[in-house]
Every structure is written in structure tokens, then in C-alpha cells.
Design an enzyme around this catalytic site. Structure first.
Site, PDB file in Angstrom:
ATOM      1  N   GLU A 165     159.464  57.059  28.055  1.00 33.04           N
ATOM      2  CA  GLU A 165     160.537  57.371  29.017  1.00 33.04           C
ATOM      3  C   GLU A 165     160.410  56.371  30.153  1.00 33.04           C
ATOM      4  O   GLU A 165     159.454  56.417  30.922  1.00 33.04           O
ATOM      5  CB  GLU A 165     160.367  58.799  29.547  1.00 33.04           C
ATOM      6  CG  GLU A 165     160.658  59.872  28.533  1.00 33.04           C
ATOM      7  CD  GLU A 165     162.149  60.070  28.279  1.00 33.04           C
ATOM      8  OE1 GLU A 165     162.965  59.495  29.032  1.00 33.04           O
ATOM      9  OE2 GLU A 165     162.493  60.760  27.327  1.00 33.04           O
TER      10      GLU A 165
ATOM     11  N   CYS B 189     163.691  57.652  38.436  1.00 35.07           N
ATOM     12  CA  CYS B 189     164.253  56.973  37.266  1.00 35.07           C
ATOM     13  C   CYS B 189     165.738  57.273  37.131  1.00 35.07           C
ATOM     14  O   CYS B 189     166.478  56.496  36.549  1.00 35.07           O
ATOM     15  CB  CYS B 189     163.514  57.409  36.011  1.00 35.07           C
ATOM     16  SG  CYS B 189     163.490  59.197  35.816  1.00 35.07           S
TER      17      CYS B 189
END
Ligand code: NAD
Length: 466
Positions: free
Chosen positions: A252, A286
Site C-alpha cells: 500500500e 496517502c
């Protein structure tokens, strides 16, 4: 502050100092003072943690789903009881304002409860063949094995929980390796796991230098899966170690979040999305909004309202000196390449003022790479296909945002964004029951939702012929 606490590894349910008792400091992002000391572990300490996880694996994997679910629910309740302490630790170790830390912990708590319930739903499938009872195809899933969970410092609790809760639910055991910049709250999550009554060795935690321990885990024969969240730079190294050893892998990584504002959008709502997601966690998220695409006809109104909202923000300190320096490099680069930079200066210590960039061309760094600092670039467009092409151009695909009036048209734009998650007319991104996946250069695999649980399962087909 010589009375700062020392946190050591958790191996097989017990406190385990690093070999030779080595420790390292965790400095405060607020004032540089000492927050705590942690074990400075070596690869030999990783061996001990992996051995404990392997020893605990057969029994945990074989535990009946109902029993496993109940054990995870006990962990989830103790986590709830200690949520305030977890938020306080996050605030102290990485600088996030307390309210944001509390929100992170609250969302992580939902993930724990979701996967406690999911653990009970490890059904087996059986397709009878028409012969004797029991003959046919039995399909069963079980925990993939020992999981190394390697996480960054920006959401130190949530990103552990996204791995820990589904991995436990599937029947895996873990070695958790938090980021050395913010290891305390993550350690506390593992401590809660052992105090909640999970069997010894099911959740282990090793603390210390990121590169050395990350490599030791990703190359370890006893690790079956590496679940990594962090930068692309490190992800490529992790993949390079794990791939030839044929370990399962999920990655991720970072994003370069576009927000497309359509010409019939509610402008206040769009400004809200740009402000909240542009500057949450001082841009160190993110899922940040990094680039906002605004119709040329509405640019003036958008900018007026955006400037007012941004001027009222007070950001926490940057978690790392590296991030603080990087922000100034990005601002210098934007100015040098002819873009306009508003704000973005140093307020005090490692605290930054939020920055808005306009008139940026291709090649300006904030147009090409994830900034991971408090800056939002605003770009005007004439045609939505032009905005979409630009939004999809960089090699990222984590979270995108669309604000629009006509829902069908807005949904068409949402589907055309090359992102694993798209948020329409709002800014709340994550729910426990839906997958969170990076497309393109933003990752491999998914966390949360069904895919996030299946990522920790290996399948067996038992074909009974008679
Ligand atoms: P990082 O890649 O530097 O560190 C991540 C982890 O890897 C840490 O545990 C670190 O100790 C370890 N590590 C560092 N160097 C290593 C090396 N050489 N070998 C092995 N392990 C090593 O990332 P970061 O700076 O801590 O985090 C920021 C990045 O994480 C950003 O790109 C951000 O977008 C991304 N991120 C992604 C998500 C997501 O869910 N997609 C969530 C949060 C953050």
C-alpha cells in the site's frame, strides 16, 4: 528526561529486550526532547519473533472461527477501553493534533470490530458430486501463515490494525514492525493484543532500525507474507527481497490525489474537500488531495473561498525533519519553475503554514510526485476530459475525489478516475467493509473489506471422489 520509558520487543507474549540490551531514542516532533527509548533490535531478534509466530501458528490457524472471532472481539474491546491512551501516544510521538489522533484510533476501532465479526464467517464450500454423502468438492480457506506487518509513521495505529485484524481473523500469526519514527502507539496495540488474552506468540512486535529489520523480515524463511505500507522506494526493495522467495505480498503505497470539481458542483462542499483532505495530518496522508481541477469559469470563486478556509488552518509539526526539508525544496522548485506559491513558510520549529500552488506546468515536482507535505496545487481546465487525462497522468492511483451536481455525470467521472478509491461529494474515505487498494504505482493488493481478508487466506480444494 532520563526517566523516559523504554519499550522493548514483544516475543511470545513476554517483554524481550534487544540482543545486548541495545536501545535507541524516539525524539519528539514537538520540541526535539526525548519521548521514549525503544529496543534497537538486530536480525537475531527478528529470528526470535518469527520463531514465536511460527510456533503459535498451528493452534491459532486451527482455532474454530467462532472462538477466533470471540478472541478478536476481546482484543477490540480492550482497544476501545485504551483508545484515549493510544491517541495521546500518537500525538506525542508523531505530532498529529490530538483530535486527528483520536479520529484515527476511532476508525481503527471500527476495523477491529468488523474483522472480529468476519472471523466467524470463515465458511467452507461444498459442491456435492451426486455420489456418497460427502463426495464432491470441498473448498476451504485457512490463514496464509506468518505475516510480517511493516508500517509507516503517518497513521501508526490504523495501518497496523488494517493488517492485524484481518490477519488474525483469517488465522494468521504476526510479527509487527512499526516505523522507528513512531513506534509507541503501534507497540501498545500489540501489547493490548497480548493483554486481551490472545495466545502467546500470535502477535509479536520488533522495534528498531527500519531498513535492517525490514530486510530481515522480507528475506526470512519463516515469513509467509509481507504486508507493507510505505513509500514506493522501499516497496521496490521489499518486493525485490520477497519475490524470489515467493512470499505473498501486499503493498500500500503513496498517492497523488486528484479532486475534480465539476461545473455544477456545490463550491462550498468542494472547498471543504480540498481543505480537509489537502491538509489533514499536515499533508502527510496517502489519501491527501494534492491536485484540484477547477473549471476556468469558476476558478475565481473557488480560489477566494479556498484561501479563506486555508488561512484559518493551524497544522501540527512535520513528523520528520526530512519531511520539513522536503516541503521547502518543493516550494523552491515550484517558484523556480514559474509557479505561484501562496503560504508554505515556516511558522515555528517544524510547523509549516499550508501552501497553495497555482500556474504549475508539467515538470514542476508537485505536479509529478506525491508531495507528502501541506501543499495543494490548483489547476484550471476547460473540458472535463482534459482534467481527467491530467488527473490520471502520473503513475499513482490511490484515492481520487469528484464534486458534482448531476449524479450520473459525476459517477461517470468517478469511474474514469484510475484510483482504487473514489470519493464523491465529500471527504470521508475509509470504511472497514470496503477495500482500500492502490492502483498503478500506488500498490499491489488491497486492505479492508472482503479482499483485505482474503489477502491473508490460502485456499485448499479437497476433492472427495468416493
Ligand atoms: P517508508 O517506506 O520510508 O517506511 C515504511 C516502513 O518501511 C517503515 O516501517 C520503515 O521503517 C521501513 N523501512 C524504511 N526503509 C527501509 C529499508 N531500506 N528496507 C526495509 N524497510 C525499510 O515510508 P514512510 O516515509 O514511513 O511513509 C510514507 C509513505 O507511506 C508515503 O509514500 C505514503 O503515501 C505511504 N502510505 C501509504 C498508505 C496506503 O495505505 N496506501 C498509507 C499511509 C502511508
Amino acid at each position: 528526561m532520563s526517566d523516559a520509558p523504554t519499550f522493548v520487543n514483544i516475543v511470545d507474549g513476554t517483554d524481550a529486550p534487544a540482543a545486548g540490551g541495545a536501545v535507541m531514542d524516539v525524539p519528539s516532533p514537538h520540541d526535539g526532547g526525548l519521548v521514549a527509548r525503544i529496543a534497537a533490535s538486530a536480525p537475531g531478534d527478528v529470528d526470535a519473533a518469527v520463531a514465536a509466530a511460527r510456533a503459535a501458528l498451528p493452534a491459532w490457524r486451527a482455532t474454530a472461527p467462532l472462538e477466533r472471532g470471540a478472541a478478536i472481539a476481546r482484543f477490540a474491546r480492550l482497544f476501545d477501553d485504551e483508545a484515549g491512551d493510544l491517541a495521546e501516544l500518537i500525538h506525542r510521538e508523531m505530532g498529529k493534533p490530538l483530535a486527528e489522533a483520536q479520529a484515527e484510533v476511532a476508525r481503527a476501532a471500527e476495523v477491529n470490530h468488523h474483522f472480529a465479526a468476519e472471523a466467524e464467517r470463515m465458511w467452507e464450500q461444498y459442491l456435492p458430486s451426486g455420489g456418497a454423502f460427502g463426495a464432491g468438492n470441498h473448498v476451504r480457506g485457512e490463514g496464509i501463515g506468518v505475516v510480517a506487518a511493516i508500517t509507516p509513521w503517518n497513521f501508526p495505529v490504523a495501518l497496523i490494525v488494517w493488517k492485524l485484524a484481518p490477519a488474525l481473523a483469517a488465522g494468521c500469526t504476526l510479527v509487527v514492525k512499526p516505523a522507528q519514527e513512531a513506534p509507541l502507539a503501534a507497540w501498545r496495540v500489540c501489547d493490548i493484543a497480548r493483554r486481551s488474552g490472545l495466545p502467546d506468540g500470535v502477535v509479536n512486535c520488533v522495534l528498531g532500525d527500519g531498513p535492517a529489520l525490514g530486510e530481515a523480515l522480507a528475506t526470512h524463511d519463516g515469513v509467509d507474507k509481507v504486508a507493507f505500507t510505505g513509500s514506493r522506494r522501499v516497496a521496490e526493495m521489499i518486493a525485490g527481497w520477497a519475490a524470489p522467495r515467493l512470499k505473498a505480498l501486499s503493498l500500500e503505497l503513496g498517492g497523488h490525489g486528484p479532486l475534480i470539481v465539476l461545473d455544477d458542483a456545490d463550491l462550498d462542499a468542494a472547498v471543504d474537500v480540498a481543505t480537509v483532505q489537502g491538509f489533514a495530518n499536515a499533508g502527510q496522508a496517502c489519501y491527501s488531495v494534492n491536485r484540484v481541477f477547477v473549471p476556468r469559469t469558476r476558478m475565481g470563486d473557488f480560489m477566494d473561498a479556498f484561501r479563506v478556509r486555508v488561512a484559518a488552518l493551524e497544522l501540527g509539526p512535520m513528523a520528520t525533519q526530512r519531511g520539513f526539508d522536503r516541503h521547502h525544496e518543493l516550494m523552491d522548485d515550484a517558484r523556480a519553475q514559474g509557479a505561484t506559491v501562496e503560504g508554505g513558510g515556516t511558522v515555528a520549529g517544524r510547523r509549516l503554514a499550508p501552501a497553495i500552488v497555482t500556474h504549475a506546468r508539467h515538470g514542476v515536482r508537485v505536479m509529478e510526485e506525491e508531495p507528502f507535505t501541506p501543499v495543494v496545487t490548483v489547476i484550471s481546465y476547460d473540458d472535463v476530459s482534459e482534467a481527467l487525462a491530467e488527473a490520471n497522468r502520473p503513475d499513482y492511483g490511490l484515492v481520487g475525489y469528484v464534486c458534482g451536481g448531476d449524479l450520473r455525470r459525476t459517477m461517470d467521472v468517478a469511474r474514469a478516475l484510475e484510483c482504487g478509491t473514489v470519493v464523491v461529494n465529500g471527504w470521508r474515505v475509509v470504511v472497514a467493509h470496503a477495500p482500500y487498494a492502490g492502483w498503478k504505482g500506488s500498490g499491489v493488493g488491497a486492505e479492508l473489506g472482503h479482499p483485505g481478508m482474503e489477502a491473508f487466506i490460502r485456499w485448499q480444494h479437497v476433492r472427495v471422489l468416493a
